[in-house]
Motif scaffolding. Structure first.
Motif, PDB file in Angstrom:
ATOM      1  N   UNK A   1      29.918  43.854 -12.345  1.00  0.00           N
ATOM      2  CA  UNK A   1      28.762  43.690 -11.461  1.00  0.00           C
ATOM      3  C   UNK A   1      28.100  42.334 -11.670  1.00  0.00           C
ATOM      4  N   UNK A   2      28.046  41.884 -12.928  1.00  0.00           N
ATOM      5  CA  UNK A   2      27.456  40.573 -13.236  1.00  0.00           C
ATOM      6  C   UNK A   2      28.333  39.463 -12.677  1.00  0.00           C
TER       7      UNK A   2
ATOM      8  N   UNK B   1      27.484  42.179  -7.846  1.00  0.00           N
ATOM      9  CA  UNK B   1      27.517  43.390  -7.027  1.00  0.00           C
ATOM     10  C   UNK B   1      26.154  44.067  -7.007  1.00  0.00           C
ATOM     11  N   UNK B   2      25.862  44.728  -5.919  1.00  0.00           N
ATOM     12  CA  UNK B   2      24.608  45.446  -5.764  1.00  0.00           C
ATOM     13  C   UNK B   2      24.844  46.643  -4.861  1.00  0.00           C
ATOM     14  N   UNK B   3      23.951  47.638  -4.944  1.00  0.00           N
ATOM     15  CA  UNK B   3      24.039  48.794  -4.064  1.00  0.00           C
ATOM     16  C   UNK B   3      23.340  48.530  -2.736  1.00  0.00           C
ATOM     17  N   UNK B   4      22.660  47.385  -2.648  1.00  0.00           N
ATOM     18  CA  UNK B   4      21.927  47.048  -1.432  1.00  0.00           C
ATOM     19  C   UNK B   4      22.894  46.525  -0.373  1.00  0.00           C
ATOM     20  N   UNK B   5      22.844  47.095   0.820  1.00  0.00           N
ATOM     21  CA  UNK B   5      23.804  46.743   1.872  1.00  0.00           C
ATOM     22  C   UNK B   5      23.748  45.264   2.219  1.00  0.00           C
ATOM     23  N   UNK B   6      22.533  44.701   2.292  1.00  0.00           N
ATOM     24  CA  UNK B   6      22.392  43.304   2.703  1.00  0.00           C
ATOM     25  C   UNK B   6      23.051  42.363   1.713  1.00  0.00           C
TER      26      UNK B   6
ATOM     27  N   UNK C   1      25.867  42.957   0.012  1.00  0.00           N
ATOM     28  CA  UNK C   1      27.295  42.931   0.329  1.00  0.00           C
ATOM     29  C   UNK C   1      27.544  42.074   1.574  1.00  0.00           C
ATOM     30  N   UNK C   2      26.634  42.191   2.509  1.00  0.00           N
ATOM     31  CA  UNK C   2      26.796  41.442   3.744  1.00  0.00           C
ATOM     32  C   UNK C   2      26.708  39.952   3.483  1.00  0.00           C
ATOM     33  N   UNK C   3      25.733  39.549   2.641  1.00  0.00           N
ATOM     34  CA  UNK C   3      25.569  38.142   2.333  1.00  0.00           C
ATOM     35  C   UNK C   3      26.790  37.597   1.623  1.00  0.00           C
ATOM     36  N   UNK C   4      27.323  38.392   0.684  1.00  0.00           N
ATOM     37  CA  UNK C   4      28.518  37.952  -0.045  1.00  0.00           C
ATOM     38  C   UNK C   4      29.707  37.808   0.909  1.00  0.00           C
ATOM     39  N   UNK C   5      29.779  38.741   1.865  1.00  0.00           N
ATOM     40  CA  UNK C   5      30.868  38.665   2.823  1.00  0.00           C
ATOM     41  C   UNK C   5      30.742  37.443   3.708  1.00  0.00           C
ATOM     42  N   UNK C   6      29.496  37.087   4.086  1.00  0.00           N
ATOM     43  CA  UNK C   6      29.278  35.919   4.922  1.00  0.00           C
ATOM     44  C   UNK C   6      29.644  34.639   4.211  1.00  0.00           C
ATOM     45  N   UNK C   7      29.389  34.616   2.882  1.00  0.00           N
ATOM     46  CA  UNK C   7      29.679  33.413   2.097  1.00  0.00           C
ATOM     47  C   UNK C   7      31.171  33.135   2.080  1.00  0.00           C
ATOM     48  N   UNK C   8      31.969  34.214   2.121  1.00  0.00           N
ATOM     49  CA  UNK C   8      33.430  34.023   2.098  1.00  0.00           C
ATOM     50  C   UNK C   8      33.897  33.478   3.453  1.00  0.00           C
TER      51      UNK C   8
END
Length: 226
Positions: free
Chosen positions: A207-208, A212-217, A219-226
């Motif tokens: 997670x570190x 990783x986080x349980x917050x949906x946003x 995951x979305x931000x990480x996906x956008x960065x890719x």
């Protein structure tokens, strides 16, 4: 013989957890360039704060007060780490402020180790006190994250537990798993502790690393960065 083995394992888990959380407090203090007294206070609070809170909720005299060897270990660890870091900085002609990112990584690593160990300790004490599954999970979480919350408040930071939801959630889940394995399935204590420790530590480190986080946003931000 099994009782002696279990007691020795608990002692080892507790001692390593105290050292890990004391280091976490010291590194957090070094991030803000605290002096030796300041980092020692943070080290002791981080190492013993969760356990003291748990014992008060169980209506017991806190172990850290009744048997202060944990406090002594935290003090010794804090002073040793502080002096070691300062000697290294002087030898390499470096300033603490330049190492703030390094210290935060060390805080995260120490916290991960302490969280896994103290979640188990908290769950063990709660089960021995006759608590139900929800109470065991809550007390395991308080033991695992309580000291870190107090530490962060003392340095005027938002506590980890409020910023990184997987932190406390992981400890809570660890308490549930411990109860189910020990009380419901009556699995061997040593096996449960070993597997649970490895599981909690690995998940926390992953997670570190990947934020990783349980917050949906998130995951979305990480996906956008890719």
């Amino acid at each position: 013989q099994n009782f002696k083995g279990e007691k020795m394992l608990n002692t080892i888990i507790n001692s390593v957890g105290i050292i890990a959380f004391a280091c976490s407090g010291v590194f957090k203090g070094l991030k803000y360039n605290y002096d030796i007294f300041g980092v020692t206070v943070l080290g002791v609070i981080t190492a013993c704060g969760g356990g003291i809170t748990r014992d008060i909720l169980l209506n017991k005299i806190p172990t850290a007060i009744a048997k202060p060897h944990d406090v002594y270990l935290a003090i010794f660890t804090s002073i040793f780490i502080y002096l070691t870091v300062k000697i290294q900085e002087k030898r390499l002609n470096m300033k603490t402020i330049d190492n703030s990112k390094i210290f935060m990584r060390l805080v995260n690593l120490s916290d991960a180790l302490g969280l896994a160990l103290f979640t188990i300790i908290g769950a063990t004490i709660a089960v021995k006190s006759g608590m139900d599954i929800l109470s065991v999970a809550v007390l395991a979480t308080i033991t695992g994250v309580g000291g870190g919350i107090i530490r962060d408040l003392l340095v005027n930071e938002t506590p980890f537990v409020l910023k990184e939801d997987i932190y406390a959630t992981l400890s809570f889940a660890g308490g549930l798993i411990y109860f189910i394995c020990i009380v419901n399935f009556k699995l061997p204590y040593n096996n449960v502790v070993t597997i649970l420790f490895i599981l909690l530590l690995l998940i926390r480190l992953i997670a570190i690393k990947y934020k990783l986080s349980l917050h949906f946003s998130t995951f979305k931000e990480h996906g956008d960065e890719k």
